[in-house]
Design a protein around this motif. Sequence first.
Motif, PDB file in Angstrom:
ATOM      1  N   ASN A   1       0.857  -1.185   0.000  1.00 51.78           N
ATOM      2  CA  ASN A   1       0.000   0.000   0.000  1.00 51.78           C
ATOM      3  C   ASN A   1       0.896   1.238   0.000  1.00 51.78           C
ATOM      4  O   ASN A   1       1.712   1.420   0.906  1.00 51.78           O
ATOM      5  CB  ASN A   1      -0.898   0.001   1.238  1.00 51.78           C
ATOM      6  CG  ASN A   1      -1.837  -1.193   1.243  1.00 51.78           C
ATOM      7  OD1 ASN A   1      -2.731  -1.294   0.422  1.00 51.78           O
ATOM      8  ND2 ASN A   1      -1.622  -2.120   2.166  1.00 51.78           N
TER       9      ASN A   1
ATOM     10  N   TRP B   1      -5.287  -5.199  -7.655  1.00 48.42           N
ATOM     11  CA  TRP B   1      -6.266  -5.670  -6.671  1.00 48.42           C
ATOM     12  C   TRP B   1      -7.122  -6.750  -7.312  1.00 48.42           C
ATOM     13  O   TRP B   1      -8.303  -6.573  -7.585  1.00 48.42           O
ATOM     14  CB  TRP B   1      -7.130  -4.513  -6.195  1.00 48.42           C
ATOM     15  CG  TRP B   1      -6.412  -3.531  -5.304  1.00 48.42           C
ATOM     16  CD1 TRP B   1      -5.118  -3.596  -4.872  1.00 48.42           C
ATOM     17  CD2 TRP B   1      -6.959  -2.340  -4.732  1.00 48.42           C
ATOM     18  NE1 TRP B   1      -4.824  -2.512  -4.070  1.00 48.42           N
ATOM     19  CE2 TRP B   1      -5.941  -1.734  -3.961  1.00 48.42           C
ATOM     20  CE3 TRP B   1      -8.208  -1.723  -4.795  1.00 48.42           C
ATOM     21  CZ2 TRP B   1      -6.136  -0.542  -3.265  1.00 48.42           C
ATOM     22  CZ3 TRP B   1      -8.412  -0.535  -4.108  1.00 48.42           C
ATOM     23  CH2 TRP B   1      -7.383   0.049  -3.341  1.00 48.42           C
TER      24      TRP B   1
ATOM     25  N   THR C   1      -6.683  -9.124   5.896  1.00 49.85           N
ATOM     26  CA  THR C   1      -7.786  -8.485   5.185  1.00 49.85           C
ATOM     27  C   THR C   1      -8.511  -9.475   4.288  1.00 49.85           C
ATOM     28  O   THR C   1      -7.876 -10.235   3.544  1.00 49.85           O
ATOM     29  CB  THR C   1      -7.234  -7.328   4.309  1.00 49.85           C
ATOM     30  OG1 THR C   1      -6.499  -6.413   5.128  1.00 49.85           O
ATOM     31  CG2 THR C   1      -8.358  -6.578   3.609  1.00 49.85           C
TER      32      THR C   1
ATOM     33  N   PHE D   1     -10.643 -10.253   0.966  1.00 46.45           N
ATOM     34  CA  PHE D   1     -10.512  -9.633  -0.354  1.00 46.45           C
ATOM     35  C   PHE D   1     -11.497  -8.476  -0.527  1.00 46.45           C
ATOM     36  O   PHE D   1     -11.146  -7.431  -1.101  1.00 46.45           O
ATOM     37  CB  PHE D   1     -10.719 -10.670  -1.462  1.00 46.45           C
ATOM     38  CG  PHE D   1     -10.366 -10.138  -2.821  1.00 46.45           C
ATOM     39  CD1 PHE D   1      -9.067 -10.197  -3.279  1.00 46.45           C
ATOM     40  CD2 PHE D   1     -11.339  -9.551  -3.617  1.00 46.45           C
ATOM     41  CE1 PHE D   1      -8.724  -9.679  -4.522  1.00 46.45           C
ATOM     42  CE2 PHE D   1     -11.010  -9.032  -4.863  1.00 46.45           C
ATOM     43  CZ  PHE D   1      -9.702  -9.097  -5.319  1.00 46.45           C
TER      44      PHE D   1
ATOM     45  N   ILE E   1     -10.189  -4.920   0.727  1.00 51.76           N
ATOM     46  CA  ILE E   1      -8.898  -4.365   0.281  1.00 51.76           C
ATOM     47  C   ILE E   1      -8.875  -2.832   0.280  1.00 51.76           C
ATOM     48  O   ILE E   1      -7.938  -2.224   0.812  1.00 51.76           O
ATOM     49  CB  ILE E   1      -8.523  -4.926  -1.115  1.00 51.76           C
ATOM     50  CG1 ILE E   1      -8.031  -6.364  -0.975  1.00 51.76           C
ATOM     51  CG2 ILE E   1      -7.452  -4.072  -1.781  1.00 51.76           C
ATOM     52  CD1 ILE E   1      -7.714  -7.043  -2.295  1.00 51.76           C
TER      53      ILE E   1
ATOM     54  N   TRP F   1      -6.381  -0.174   2.453  1.00 52.06           N
ATOM     55  CA  TRP F   1      -5.569   0.823   1.721  1.00 52.06           C
ATOM     56  C   TRP F   1      -5.816   2.231   2.227  1.00 52.06           C
ATOM     57  O   TRP F   1      -4.887   3.037   2.360  1.00 52.06           O
ATOM     58  CB  TRP F   1      -5.882   0.722   0.230  1.00 52.06           C
ATOM     59  CG  TRP F   1      -5.168   1.716  -0.636  1.00 52.06           C
ATOM     60  CD1 TRP F   1      -3.836   1.724  -0.957  1.00 52.06           C
ATOM     61  CD2 TRP F   1      -5.748   2.845  -1.310  1.00 52.06           C
ATOM     62  NE1 TRP F   1      -3.557   2.788  -1.789  1.00 52.06           N
ATOM     63  CE2 TRP F   1      -4.713   3.487  -2.012  1.00 52.06           C
ATOM     64  CE3 TRP F   1      -7.034   3.376  -1.370  1.00 52.06           C
ATOM     65  CZ2 TRP F   1      -4.925   4.637  -2.785  1.00 52.06           C
ATOM     66  CZ3 TRP F   1      -7.249   4.514  -2.137  1.00 52.06           C
ATOM     67  CH2 TRP F   1      -6.209   5.132  -2.827  1.00 52.06           C
TER      68      TRP F   1
ATOM     69  N   THR G   1      -1.110  -5.253   3.205  1.00 49.49           N
ATOM     70  CA  THR G   1      -2.347  -6.037   3.242  1.00 49.49           C
ATOM     71  C   THR G   1      -2.005  -7.515   3.146  1.00 49.49           C
ATOM     72  O   THR G   1      -1.368  -7.951   2.171  1.00 49.49           O
ATOM     73  CB  THR G   1      -3.262  -5.649   2.067  1.00 49.49           C
ATOM     74  OG1 THR G   1      -3.624  -4.264   2.185  1.00 49.49           O
ATOM     75  CG2 THR G   1      -4.522  -6.496   2.060  1.00 49.49           C
TER      76      THR G   1
ATOM     77  N   LEU H   1      -3.698 -10.920   2.607  1.00 45.64           N
ATOM     78  CA  LEU H   1      -4.978 -11.459   2.170  1.00 45.64           C
ATOM     79  C   LEU H   1      -5.281 -12.783   2.851  1.00 45.64           C
ATOM     80  O   LEU H   1      -4.444 -13.682   2.903  1.00 45.64           O
ATOM     81  CB  LEU H   1      -4.986 -11.624   0.655  1.00 45.64           C
ATOM     82  CG  LEU H   1      -4.961 -10.296  -0.132  1.00 45.64           C
ATOM     83  CD1 LEU H   1      -4.750 -10.544  -1.607  1.00 45.64           C
ATOM     84  CD2 LEU H   1      -6.253  -9.529   0.102  1.00 45.64           C
TER      85      LEU H   1
END
Length: 351
Positions: free
Chosen positions: A50, A106, A325, A327, A330, A334, A348, A350
């Motif tokens: 990020n 993303w 996080t 999906f 996202i 950010w 982040t 995932l």
Amino acid sequence: MVKARQWILAKKATDLPTFEGSDPNFKLVEKDLPEPKEDELLVKPIYLSNDPAQRGWISTEADPLRLYLPPVKEGTPMHARGLCEIVESKSSKHSKGDIVFANCGWSEYAVVPASQCQPAPDLGNGMSRTLYLSAFGTTAMTAYFGLTEVAQITKDDIVVISGAAGATGSMCVQLAKKLVGCKKVIGIAGTDDKCKWVEKLGADICLNYKSSSFAEDFRKETPGPEGFANVYFDNVGGEILDLVMTRMARYGRIAACGAIANYNSTSDKATGIKNWFEVIQMRLQIKGFIVMDYLKDAPKATEILKNMHKEGKLEIEGGEHVVETKFEDIPKTWLLLFNGSNQGKLITQLK
């Protein structure tokens, strides 16, 4: 054929971007991806980087002719770099299961050119691969080249670093004090706790810019003429840049790295410079830079950083803010970049 959820840019942003409501800037969609061709990889992002610069890529005022990277087109996934696992490889240089650094965006999965992916092998000694995004990543390179090549700092310099608790700023503090050994390093951050952490990293003093006495405190720390700042590493622009310009020494050097104070403002609402005459009367040198200009020397810089870490001169604890996080969240993670809640590099992870 692989189906992948993607966060696309629905419309460019004029202020703080949104991902909810009736007219959001980001929209979650599902798309079919093409099969990877020769010398392409199908990758699954594990960690996303990020970066404040991403905000400029989606601005309504972004002029493609003046950007150092193409802007994000409406209807396409938000651009982002990340650490990804290779799901399928059509390249002799990469194998299924390898971890690479790639322009994945993303997207739940992405098809990317193998030539644009860098291997990210295990670092050993219990170190997390996320260090490829922080202490040994692009933000660290930005700090290193901004200080050594752009500002050309020396041990005799008084150095001021804004955004000192951020990904780049926190590396700047350590490089200025522990690598070069600058005479005095002054950090600027947004909370008292962040300031304490910045001082732990090596800053002689760190000032909270949200404090009512910030301007007065900053003047006391740069009393002049011998106490004026020789170097300013600027991550924020705006009013802080304006203030620092009044405390720069003659022939002072400013490395202009970021302007996060105005990233979510249109030009008519942005905070401008009132003290421009300081550039003239103090013969200041202001140089903007992009880390991509220096990446040919990145291996050398990486070795220096790794050696600093081995010698105990590079603090990595607390330098990453890794957020688990989903999906679908996202954009929410950010956006933490712009409320000042993160310390160090915002990453982040995932789920």
